[in-house]
Design an enzyme around this catalytic site. Structure first.
Site, PDB file in Angstrom:
ATOM      1  N   ARG A  27       0.826  -1.223   0.000  1.00  0.00           N
ATOM      2  CA  ARG A  27       0.000   0.000   0.000  1.00  0.00           C
ATOM      3  C   ARG A  27       0.858   1.270   0.000  1.00  0.00           C
ATOM      4  O   ARG A  27       0.502   2.256   0.649  1.00  0.00           O
ATOM      5  CB  ARG A  27      -0.939   0.016   1.212  1.00  0.00           C
ATOM      6  CG  ARG A  27      -1.931  -1.131   1.246  1.00  0.00           C
ATOM      7  CD  ARG A  27      -3.061  -0.886   0.276  1.00  0.00           C
ATOM      8  NE  ARG A  27      -4.157  -1.820   0.482  1.00  0.00           N
ATOM      9  CZ  ARG A  27      -5.286  -1.512   1.113  1.00  0.00           C
ATOM     10  NH1 ARG A  27      -5.485  -0.320   1.585  1.00  0.00           N
ATOM     11  NH2 ARG A  27      -6.231  -2.422   1.224  1.00  0.00           N
ATOM     12  N   ARG A  31      -3.356   6.922   1.085  1.00  0.00           N
ATOM     13  CA  ARG A  31      -3.820   8.079   1.846  1.00  0.00           C
ATOM     14  C   ARG A  31      -2.819   8.698   2.821  1.00  0.00           C
ATOM     15  O   ARG A  31      -3.028   9.808   3.276  1.00  0.00           O
ATOM     16  CB  ARG A  31      -5.104   7.719   2.599  1.00  0.00           C
ATOM     17  CG  ARG A  31      -6.330   7.880   1.718  1.00  0.00           C
ATOM     18  CD  ARG A  31      -7.581   7.465   2.455  1.00  0.00           C
ATOM     19  NE  ARG A  31      -7.569   6.021   2.704  1.00  0.00           N
ATOM     20  CZ  ARG A  31      -8.561   5.352   3.279  1.00  0.00           C
ATOM     21  NH1 ARG A  31      -9.627   5.997   3.685  1.00  0.00           N
ATOM     22  NH2 ARG A  31      -8.483   4.051   3.450  1.00  0.00           N
ATOM     23  N   ARG A  40      -6.726  12.363  -5.360  1.00  0.00           N
ATOM     24  CA  ARG A  40      -8.000  11.668  -5.180  1.00  0.00           C
ATOM     25  C   ARG A  40      -9.151  12.660  -5.100  1.00  0.00           C
ATOM     26  O   ARG A  40     -10.234  12.415  -5.642  1.00  0.00           O
ATOM     27  CB  ARG A  40      -7.995  10.782  -3.949  1.00  0.00           C
ATOM     28  CG  ARG A  40      -9.150   9.786  -4.019  1.00  0.00           C
ATOM     29  CD  ARG A  40      -9.254   8.929  -2.816  1.00  0.00           C
ATOM     30  NE  ARG A  40      -9.747   9.685  -1.679  1.00  0.00           N
ATOM     31  CZ  ARG A  40     -10.455   9.185  -0.692  1.00  0.00           C
ATOM     32  NH1 ARG A  40     -10.744   7.913  -0.706  1.00  0.00           N
ATOM     33  NH2 ARG A  40     -10.860   9.921   0.293  1.00  0.00           N
ATOM     34  N   ASP A  77      -7.197  -2.128  -7.223  1.00  0.00           N
ATOM     35  CA  ASP A  77      -7.661  -2.769  -5.997  1.00  0.00           C
ATOM     36  C   ASP A  77      -7.984  -4.228  -6.288  1.00  0.00           C
ATOM     37  O   ASP A  77      -8.231  -4.598  -7.432  1.00  0.00           O
ATOM     38  CB  ASP A  77      -8.890  -2.054  -5.426  1.00  0.00           C
ATOM     39  CG  ASP A  77      -9.121  -2.462  -3.985  1.00  0.00           C
ATOM     40  OD1 ASP A  77      -8.367  -1.988  -3.117  1.00  0.00           O
ATOM     41  OD2 ASP A  77     -10.010  -3.287  -3.718  1.00  0.00           O
ATOM     42  N   TYR A 154     -15.391 -10.821   0.631  1.00  0.00           N
ATOM     43  CA  TYR A 154     -16.044  -9.527   0.360  1.00  0.00           C
ATOM     44  C   TYR A 154     -17.352  -9.717  -0.412  1.00  0.00           C
ATOM     45  O   TYR A 154     -18.345  -9.021  -0.170  1.00  0.00           O
ATOM     46  CB  TYR A 154     -15.101  -8.604  -0.427  1.00  0.00           C
ATOM     47  CG  TYR A 154     -13.965  -8.073   0.411  1.00  0.00           C
ATOM     48  CD1 TYR A 154     -14.143  -6.971   1.234  1.00  0.00           C
ATOM     49  CD2 TYR A 154     -12.725  -8.685   0.405  1.00  0.00           C
ATOM     50  CE1 TYR A 154     -13.108  -6.478   2.023  1.00  0.00           C
ATOM     51  CE2 TYR A 154     -11.675  -8.206   1.180  1.00  0.00           C
ATOM     52  CZ  TYR A 154     -11.878  -7.106   1.994  1.00  0.00           C
ATOM     53  OH  TYR A 154     -10.865  -6.632   2.776  1.00  0.00           O
TER      54      TYR A 154
HETATM   55  O1  1CP Z   1       0.365   0.941  -3.333  1.00  0.00           O
HETATM   56  C1  1CP Z   1      -0.498   0.051  -3.314  1.00  0.00           C
HETATM   57  O2  1CP Z   1      -0.302  -1.038  -2.792  1.00  0.00           O
HETATM   58  C2  1CP Z   1      -1.803   0.456  -3.923  1.00  0.00           C
HETATM   59  C3  1CP Z   1      -2.604  -0.578  -4.629  1.00  0.00           C
HETATM   60  C4  1CP Z   1      -3.572  -1.347  -3.743  1.00  0.00           C
HETATM   61  C5  1CP Z   1      -3.503  -2.705  -3.406  1.00  0.00           C
HETATM   62  C6  1CP Z   1      -2.380  -3.660  -3.704  1.00  0.00           C
HETATM   63  C7  1CP Z   1      -4.791  -0.842  -3.186  1.00  0.00           C
HETATM   64  C8  1CP Z   1      -5.249   0.555  -3.280  1.00  0.00           C
HETATM   65  N1  1CP Z   1      -5.448  -1.895  -2.590  1.00  0.00           N
HETATM   66  C9  1CP Z   1      -4.697  -3.027  -2.694  1.00  0.00           C
HETATM   67  C10 1CP Z   1      -5.028  -4.367  -2.246  1.00  0.00           C
HETATM   68  C11 1CP Z   1      -6.178  -4.606  -1.356  1.00  0.00           C
HETATM   69  N2  1CP Z   1      -7.390  -3.975  -1.331  1.00  0.00           N
HETATM   70  C12 1CP Z   1      -6.233  -5.655  -0.408  1.00  0.00           C
HETATM   71  C13 1CP Z   1      -5.142  -6.685  -0.203  1.00  0.00           C
HETATM   72  C14 1CP Z   1      -3.998  -6.170   0.581  1.00  0.00           C
HETATM   73  C15 1CP Z   1      -4.309  -5.784   2.010  1.00  0.00           C
HETATM   74  O3  1CP Z   1      -4.745  -6.644   2.788  1.00  0.00           O
HETATM   75  O4  1CP Z   1      -4.084  -4.596   2.335  1.00  0.00           O
HETATM   76  C16 1CP Z   1      -7.481  -5.603   0.233  1.00  0.00           C
HETATM   77  C17 1CP Z   1      -7.992  -6.514   1.325  1.00  0.00           C
HETATM   78  C18 1CP Z   1      -8.222  -4.543  -0.364  1.00  0.00           C
HETATM   79  C19 1CP Z   1      -9.620  -4.161  -0.055  1.00  0.00           C
HETATM   80  C20 1CP Z   1      -9.722  -2.719   0.227  1.00  0.00           C
HETATM   81  N3  1CP Z   1      -9.688  -1.752  -0.739  1.00  0.00           N
HETATM   82  C21 1CP Z   1      -9.804  -2.085   1.469  1.00  0.00           C
HETATM   83  C22 1CP Z   1      -9.746  -2.776   2.810  1.00  0.00           C
HETATM   84  C23 1CP Z   1     -11.059  -2.980   3.398  1.00  0.00           C
HETATM   85  C24 1CP Z   1     -10.990  -3.924   4.582  1.00  0.00           C
HETATM   86  O5  1CP Z   1     -11.634  -4.978   4.522  1.00  0.00           O
HETATM   87  O6  1CP Z   1     -10.293  -3.603   5.569  1.00  0.00           O
HETATM   88  C25 1CP Z   1      -9.884  -0.702   1.244  1.00  0.00           C
HETATM   89  C26 1CP Z   1     -10.048   0.398   2.248  1.00  0.00           C
HETATM   90  C27 1CP Z   1      -9.773  -0.510  -0.161  1.00  0.00           C
HETATM   91  C28 1CP Z   1      -9.703   0.772  -0.911  1.00  0.00           C
HETATM   92  C29 1CP Z   1      -8.325   1.138  -1.329  1.00  0.00           C
HETATM   93  N4  1CP Z   1      -7.538   0.365  -2.161  1.00  0.00           N
HETATM   94  C30 1CP Z   1      -6.332   0.999  -2.396  1.00  0.00           C
HETATM   95  C31 1CP Z   1      -6.369   2.243  -1.684  1.00  0.00           C
HETATM   96  C32 1CP Z   1      -5.288   3.281  -1.698  1.00  0.00           C
HETATM   97  C33 1CP Z   1      -7.611   2.310  -1.015  1.00  0.00           C
HETATM   98  C34 1CP Z   1      -8.116   3.465  -0.172  1.00  0.00           C
HETATM   99  C35 1CP Z   1      -9.053   4.209  -1.009  1.00  0.00           C
HETATM  100  C36 1CP Z   1      -9.121   5.648  -0.668  1.00  0.00           C
HETATM  101  O7  1CP Z   1      -8.361   6.447  -1.253  1.00  0.00           O
HETATM  102  O8  1CP Z   1      -9.973   5.996   0.146  1.00  0.00           O
END
Ligand code: 1CP
Length: 355
Positions: A27, A31, A40, A77, A154
């Site tokens: 990640r 943010r 964003r 994502d 999910y």
């Molecule tokens: O730099 C990077 O790694 C960005 C790319 C990336 C990746 C690899 C994002 C951007 N998401 C992910 C993977 C991801 N998404 C996972 C697997 C890795 C992990 O466990 O962290 C999971 C479970 C998600 C699901 C997801 N997407 C969540 C988590 C929800 C939960 O169940 O806790 C969230 C909040 C997102 C949105 C998201 N995805 C990525 C970002 C930067 C964000 C935040 C969005 C925003 O700007 O508000």
């Protein structure tokens, strides 16, 4: 395509010698970076950032401008696949991802198809192609997907969950329904990841964020089996180079032998296992990625450096086979300069381990 200037990350995953331990952060775009929050806001919401190849490219490159990282990761994502399957994905502020049409029964599973990666998911492939150009060969690009089990949690829960009662009810009361879903997801992930490789991804990572909530038997049956199927179906060579595959099960430390036996190139570790223990158990078969607690980035610079040194010592003087990373994603309230301290510490402190 531009020649790769820094291939430390790919070399370490393939256990070829490197001059220092490569490092990137799960990640790393997101943010905690003010420049991310700014873009964003301009895009409107998270999925609009992902759907626009120039925005996705810019956000991918942001952490690389700040820090000496050895890899870039596609900005997207894991939930793009369920979205392309028609479940209606929304990101509610403060609530995380929500699906308008979650999977509730066998009929729902029967209706879903395998998304075409160049059609419904074409925006992801456009992002990969744009990012590869934007990187100009500086560092390799990681493509990724969620594991079938993690995606299914999910899709069945309808969003983020704490107790996972709906997906476990399906697993234990209606296992055939869940297996049909997991099988469709595995086929979708294979075609999605192979398309990412064709578009320019140079390494692949599968995030099994929720495999660790299962018993050992259920982990094998509902998560690992489908990741093994994916590993078997992936393109492992492109542009004359091997495309390394990393499997990461959060909380999966007790199963690393079985994970390594899938034929993946590397196993991702969270922080609940000593990397010395992991290396003794599977270090002859796979490379290891990890494994600093992301909350360590709240600590003082001295404490962060001490932890990096400790993990390097645990891994030992081996010249290769370790990709330094956090054991899970960076927290959104971490000061960006603390991430800088961490990355600099890996770059500087790891060199003596590679002599
Ligand atoms: O730099 C990077 O790694 C960005 C790319 C990336 C990746 C690899 C994002 C951007 N998401 C992910 C993977 C991801 N998404 C996972 C697997 C890795 C992990 O466990 O962290 C999971 C479970 C998600 C699901 C997801 N997407 C969540 C988590 C929800 C939960 O169940 O806790 C969230 C909040 C997102 C949105 C998201 N995805 C990525 C970002 C930067 C964000 C935040 C969005 C925003 O700007 O508000």
């Amino acid at each position: 395509m531009a020649e790769l200037k820094n291939d430390r990350y790919l070399r370490a995953l393939l256990k070829q010698p490197v001059d220092q331990t490569p490092v990137w952060m799960m990640r790393q775009a997101g943010r905690y970076l003010p420049e991310y929050r700014e873009l964003r806001a301009k895009a409107g919401d998270f999925m609009s950032l992902c759907r626009d190849a120039d925005f996705a490219c810019e956000v991918t490159l942001q952490p690389l401008r700040r820090y000496d990282l050895d890899a870039a990761i596609l900005f997207s994502d894991i939930l793009t696949i369920p979205d392309a399957m028609g479940l209606g994905l929304r990101f509610e502020t403060g609530e995380g991802p929500v699906f308008d049409r979650p999977i509730t029964c066998l009929r729902d599973v029967e209706k879903i198809g395998i998304p075409d990666p160049e059609d419904e998911l074409g925006y992801v492939m456009n992002a990969v192609r744009t990012i590869r150009k934007g990187l100009n060969g500086d560092v390799p690009l990681i493509g990724f997907s969620g594991s079938p089990w993690t995606l299914a949690t999910y899709m069945v829960e309808g969003g983020t969950s704490k107790a996972f009662t709906k997906i476990k009810k399906m697993a234990f009361a209606e296992p055939q329904t869940l297996h049909l879903l997991l099988d469709k997801l595995a086929d979708s992930v294979i075609s999605y990841l192979n398309a990412q490789v064709a578009a320019g991804a140079q390494s692949l990572m599968i995030f099994d964020t929720w495999g660790g909530i299962l018993s050992p038997r259920d982990y094998r049956e509902f998560s690992l089996r489908y990741m093994a199927k994916i590993v078997d179906g992936l393109t492992r060579e492109n542009e004359g180079r091997r495309v390394p595959v990393t499997l990461f099960t959060k909380n999966g430390g007790q199963w690393i032998e079985e994970i390594a036996a899938t034929g993946c190139d590397a196993v991702g570790l969270d922080w609940t296992i000593d990397i010395s223990d992991a290396k003794a158990r599977v270090g002859d078969k796979v490379a290891l990625q990890g494994n600093m607690d992301p909350s360590m980035l709240y600590a003082s610079p001295e404490r962060i450096q001490q932890e990096v040194q400790h993990i390097l010592e645990q891994y030992g003087h081996d010249n290769t086979g370790h990709v330094f990373n956090l054991g899970h994603g960076i927290h959104l309230d971490v000061p960006p300069e603390n991430a800088g301290t961490f990355i600099k510490a890996v770059n500087e402190l790891s060199r003596p381990f590679h002599k």
